[in-house]
Design a protein around this motif. Structure first.
Motif, PDB file in Angstrom:
ATOM      1  N   ALA A 209       0.636  -1.213  -0.377  1.00 29.87           N
ATOM      2  CA  ALA A 209       0.219  -0.227   0.271  1.00 29.87           C
ATOM      3  C   ALA A 209       1.418   1.339  -0.046  1.00 29.87           C
ATOM      4  N   VAL A 210       2.388   1.538   0.955  1.00 29.66           N
ATOM      5  CA  VAL A 210       2.680   2.785   0.445  1.00 29.66           C
ATOM      6  C   VAL A 210       4.013   2.633  -0.834  1.00 29.66           C
ATOM      7  N   SER A 211       3.539   1.006  -1.122  1.00 29.23           N
ATOM      8  CA  SER A 211       4.624   1.087  -2.531  1.00 29.23           C
ATOM      9  C   SER A 211       4.024   2.087  -3.432  1.00 29.23           C
ATOM     10  N   ALA A 212       2.530   2.140  -3.048  1.00 31.32           N
ATOM     11  CA  ALA A 212       1.607   2.534  -4.378  1.00 31.32           C
ATOM     12  C   ALA A 212       1.426   3.114  -4.113  1.00 31.32           C
ATOM     13  N   LEU A 213       1.829   4.824  -3.341  1.00 26.92           N
ATOM     14  CA  LEU A 213       1.350   5.801  -3.244  1.00 26.92           C
ATOM     15  C   LEU A 213       2.189   6.915  -4.087  1.00 26.92           C
ATOM     16  N   ASP A 214       2.451   7.930  -4.397  1.00 30.29           N
ATOM     17  CA  ASP A 214       2.761   8.843  -5.363  1.00 30.29           C
ATOM     18  C   ASP A 214       3.158   9.792  -3.816  1.00 30.29           C
ATOM     19  N   LEU A 215       4.983   9.726  -3.879  1.00 29.30           N
ATOM     20  CA  LEU A 215       5.496  10.229  -2.373  1.00 29.30           C
ATOM     21  C   LEU A 215       6.671  11.362  -3.148  1.00 29.30           C
ATOM     22  N   SER A 216       6.472  11.930  -4.304  1.00 32.57           N
ATOM     23  CA  SER A 216       7.196  13.019  -4.862  1.00 32.57           C
ATOM     24  C   SER A 216       7.188  14.722  -3.921  1.00 32.57           C
ATOM     25  N   ASP A 217       6.042  14.503  -3.321  1.00 31.87           N
ATOM     26  CA  ASP A 217       5.799  15.528  -3.534  1.00 31.87           C
ATOM     27  C   ASP A 217       5.493  16.346  -2.015  1.00 31.87           C
ATOM     28  N   HIS A 218       7.117  16.413  -0.755  1.00 28.74           N
ATOM     29  CA  HIS A 218       7.288  16.100   0.065  1.00 28.74           C
ATOM     30  C   HIS A 218       6.601  17.916   0.716  1.00 28.74           C
ATOM     31  N   GLU A 219       7.006  18.610   0.291  1.00 32.91           N
ATOM     32  CA  GLU A 219       6.460  20.126   1.085  1.00 32.91           C
ATOM     33  C   GLU A 219       5.317  20.079   1.716  1.00 32.91           C
ATOM     34  N   GLY A 220       5.426  19.708   3.280  1.00 32.72           N
ATOM     35  CA  GLY A 220       4.435  20.570   4.122  1.00 32.72           C
ATOM     36  C   GLY A 220       4.061  18.702   4.687  1.00 32.72           C
ATOM     37  N   LEU A 221       4.784  17.976   4.207  1.00 36.65           N
ATOM     38  CA  LEU A 221       4.172  16.781   4.079  1.00 36.65           C
ATOM     39  C   LEU A 221       3.500  16.031   5.642  1.00 36.65           C
ATOM     40  N   GLN A 222       3.863  15.266   7.114  1.00 33.23           N
ATOM     41  CA  GLN A 222       4.075  14.817   8.335  1.00 33.23           C
ATOM     42  C   GLN A 222       3.802  13.297   8.595  1.00 33.23           C
ATOM     43  N   VAL A 223       4.498  12.441   8.797  1.00 36.62           N
ATOM     44  CA  VAL A 223       5.170  11.637   8.650  1.00 36.62           C
ATOM     45  C   VAL A 223       4.690  10.708  10.134  1.00 36.62           C
ATOM     46  N   PHE A 224       3.902   9.697  10.185  1.00 38.54           N
ATOM     47  CA  PHE A 224       3.704   8.513  11.075  1.00 38.54           C
ATOM     48  C   PHE A 224       3.449   7.708  10.649  1.00 38.54           C
ATOM     49  N   CYS A 225       4.840   7.006  11.821  1.00 42.55           N
ATOM     50  CA  CYS A 225       5.381   5.171  10.773  1.00 42.55           C
ATOM     51  C   CYS A 225       6.089   4.479  11.790  1.00 42.55           C
ATOM     52  N   HIS A 226       4.912   3.682  12.852  1.00 46.63           N
ATOM     53  CA  HIS A 226       5.021   2.752  13.670  1.00 46.63           C
ATOM     54  C   HIS A 226       4.485   1.654  14.061  1.00 46.63           C
ATOM     55  N   VAL A 227       5.184   0.560  13.019  1.00 49.45           N
ATOM     56  CA  VAL A 227       4.784  -0.874  12.873  1.00 49.45           C
ATOM     57  C   VAL A 227       5.880  -2.292  12.897  1.00 49.45           C
ATOM     58  N   GLU A 228       5.638  -3.251  13.182  1.00 47.76           N
ATOM     59  CA  GLU A 228       6.632  -4.312  13.758  1.00 47.76           C
ATOM     60  C   GLU A 228       7.116  -4.311  12.723  1.00 47.76           C
ATOM     61  N   ARG A 229       8.796  -4.645  13.687  1.00 45.52           N
ATOM     62  CA  ARG A 229      10.711  -4.897  13.272  1.00 45.52           C
ATOM     63  C   ARG A 229      10.535  -4.360  11.443  1.00 45.52           C
ATOM     64  N   GLY A 230      10.526  -5.256  11.250  1.00 43.96           N
ATOM     65  CA  GLY A 230      10.975  -6.430  10.138  1.00 43.96           C
ATOM     66  C   GLY A 230       9.926  -5.291   8.833  1.00 43.96           C
ATOM     67  N   ILE A 231       8.467  -4.910   8.591  1.00 41.67           N
ATOM     68  CA  ILE A 231       7.964  -4.128   8.201  1.00 41.67           C
ATOM     69  C   ILE A 231       8.374  -2.411   8.046  1.00 41.67           C
ATOM     70  N   THR A 232       8.936  -2.164   9.765  1.00 37.10           N
ATOM     71  CA  THR A 232       9.759  -0.560   9.801  1.00 37.10           C
ATOM     72  C   THR A 232      10.673  -0.515   8.934  1.00 37.10           C
ATOM     73  N   LYS A 233      11.311  -1.822   9.298  1.00 41.46           N
ATOM     74  CA  LYS A 233      12.817  -1.534   7.824  1.00 41.46           C
ATOM     75  C   LYS A 233      12.387  -1.251   6.503  1.00 41.46           C
ATOM     76  N   THR A 234      11.901  -1.933   6.632  1.00 37.40           N
ATOM     77  CA  THR A 234      10.998  -2.117   5.307  1.00 37.40           C
ATOM     78  C   THR A 234       9.901  -0.495   4.327  1.00 37.40           C
ATOM     79  N   LEU A 235       9.313  -0.713   5.662  1.00 30.01           N
ATOM     80  CA  LEU A 235       9.020   0.758   5.202  1.00 30.01           C
ATOM     81  C   LEU A 235      10.214   2.118   5.643  1.00 30.01           C
ATOM     82  N   ARG A 236      10.704   2.349   5.888  1.00 27.01           N
ATOM     83  CA  ARG A 236      12.077   3.409   6.022  1.00 27.01           C
ATOM     84  C   ARG A 236      12.587   3.407   4.903  1.00 27.01           C
ATOM     85  N   ARG A 237      13.527   2.495   4.456  1.00 28.60           N
ATOM     86  CA  ARG A 237      12.880   2.376   2.728  1.00 28.60           C
ATOM     87  C   ARG A 237      12.441   3.201   2.321  1.00 28.60           C
ATOM     88  N   LEU A 238      11.414   2.454   2.118  1.00 26.94           N
ATOM     89  CA  LEU A 238      11.010   3.124   1.195  1.00 26.94           C
ATOM     90  C   LEU A 238      10.330   4.724   1.349  1.00 26.94           C
TER      91      LEU A 238
END
Length: 278
Positions: A209-238
């Motif tokens: 679901a995160v991979s499918a998002l268009d995250l090219s525009d970072h301006e004014g974006l605030q992110v909260f991401c807290h899940v299971e450790r293995g998934i968090t590692k992958t999401l941090r890379r994304l």
């Protein structure tokens, strides 16, 4: 005779404990139990305004006969096997006026199938005491933020719910929440411009679901991401390496690790296995 080192070594300062009592509990979904805790000990908590504020419960084995507050240093020295387990929970809601708070506890089964704290919560009765320390925390939706992206699972659901409630009504964004079971969806209050999207089933679907998002525009974006450790590692890379979101705009860490109880999980944070940045 004591050595100079023994004589001058400062005593370990014990962290302050607040002792609250169970005021009530409600099963708000098949696998989520809401505990209401309160009492005079409420004022001893280091209250903060973060929406991911958390406390650490101290749960003693019922057979130990121990009653809170606990002399942790004495137990560590003389009876380490009786040390209460520490378990971290996000505060779902503070009620300063009535000196009470709500904690939402994920239940994984019945009896021994639950963890130490979940088993205590499931069996707790009104009037039962519980010691806790805190509160910690560090994330709050910023009023000037254009867009919010919140990513979490069952463990992060209380923090996400609190964050959504605190946002400006004009806020926009997306909350992606993974659950193992569709029956555990909740009706969450959220700004009209923030989409609430549930990801049900395998937790790897959250990565898709995160991979499918268009995250090219970072301006004014605030992110909260807290899940299971293995998934968090992958999401941090994304989010950081691939999407290039500045680290200052993210609140990201693992809330738990598959196959680990919290004692192991917390200890591993100081080891390479516990690092979420690759």
């Amino acid at each position: 005779m004591q050595s100079t080192t023994e004589q001058t070594r400062p005593a370990r300062r014990q962290k302050a404990q607040a002792v609250l009592e169970v005021l009530g509990k409600t099963r708000i979904s098949p696998r989520l139990l809401r505990l209401t805790l309160g009492g005079e000990g409420y004022s001893a908590l280091n209250r903060n305004e973060h929406t991911d504020a958390y406390v650490k419960l101290l749960v003693a084995d019922p057979s130990s006969g121990l009653q809170p507050p606990y002399d942790m240093d004495a137990l560590r020295e003389s009876s380490p096997e009786l040390m209460p387990a520490r378990r971290t929970y996000t505060v779902r809601r503070w009620d300063d006026e009535n000196q009470r708070l709500d904690l939402d506890v994920v239940l994984h089964g019945d009896g021994e199938d639950n963890g130490v704290a979940a088993r205590w919560a499931d069996e707790a009765q009104p009037g039962d005491p519980i010691a806790m320390m805190g509160a910690g925390g560090g994330y709050t939706p910023q009023p000037g933020t254009r867009r919010h992206l919140l990513i979490g699972d069952h463990a992060a659901l209380p923090a996400i719910a609190a964050a959504l409630e605190s946002m400006d009504p004009a806020a926009t964004g997306l909350a992606l929440i993974h659950l193992d079971h569709d029956a555990d969806r909740l009706q969450l209050e959220h700004p009209e411009g923030v989409e609430l999207r549930w990801v049900i089933g395998a937790r790897e679907q959250l990565v898709d679901a995160v991979s499918a998002l268009d995250l090219s525009d970072h301006e004014g974006l605030q992110v909260f991401c807290h899940v299971e450790r293995g998934i968090t590692k992958t999401l941090r890379r994304l989010l950081v390496k691939e999407a290039g979101i500045p680290r200052a705009q993210l609140s990201i860490s693992a809330y738990w690790a598959l196959g680990r109880i919290e004692d192991q999980f917390q200890a591993e944070k100081r080891e390479p296995i516990g690092a979420i940045d690759e």
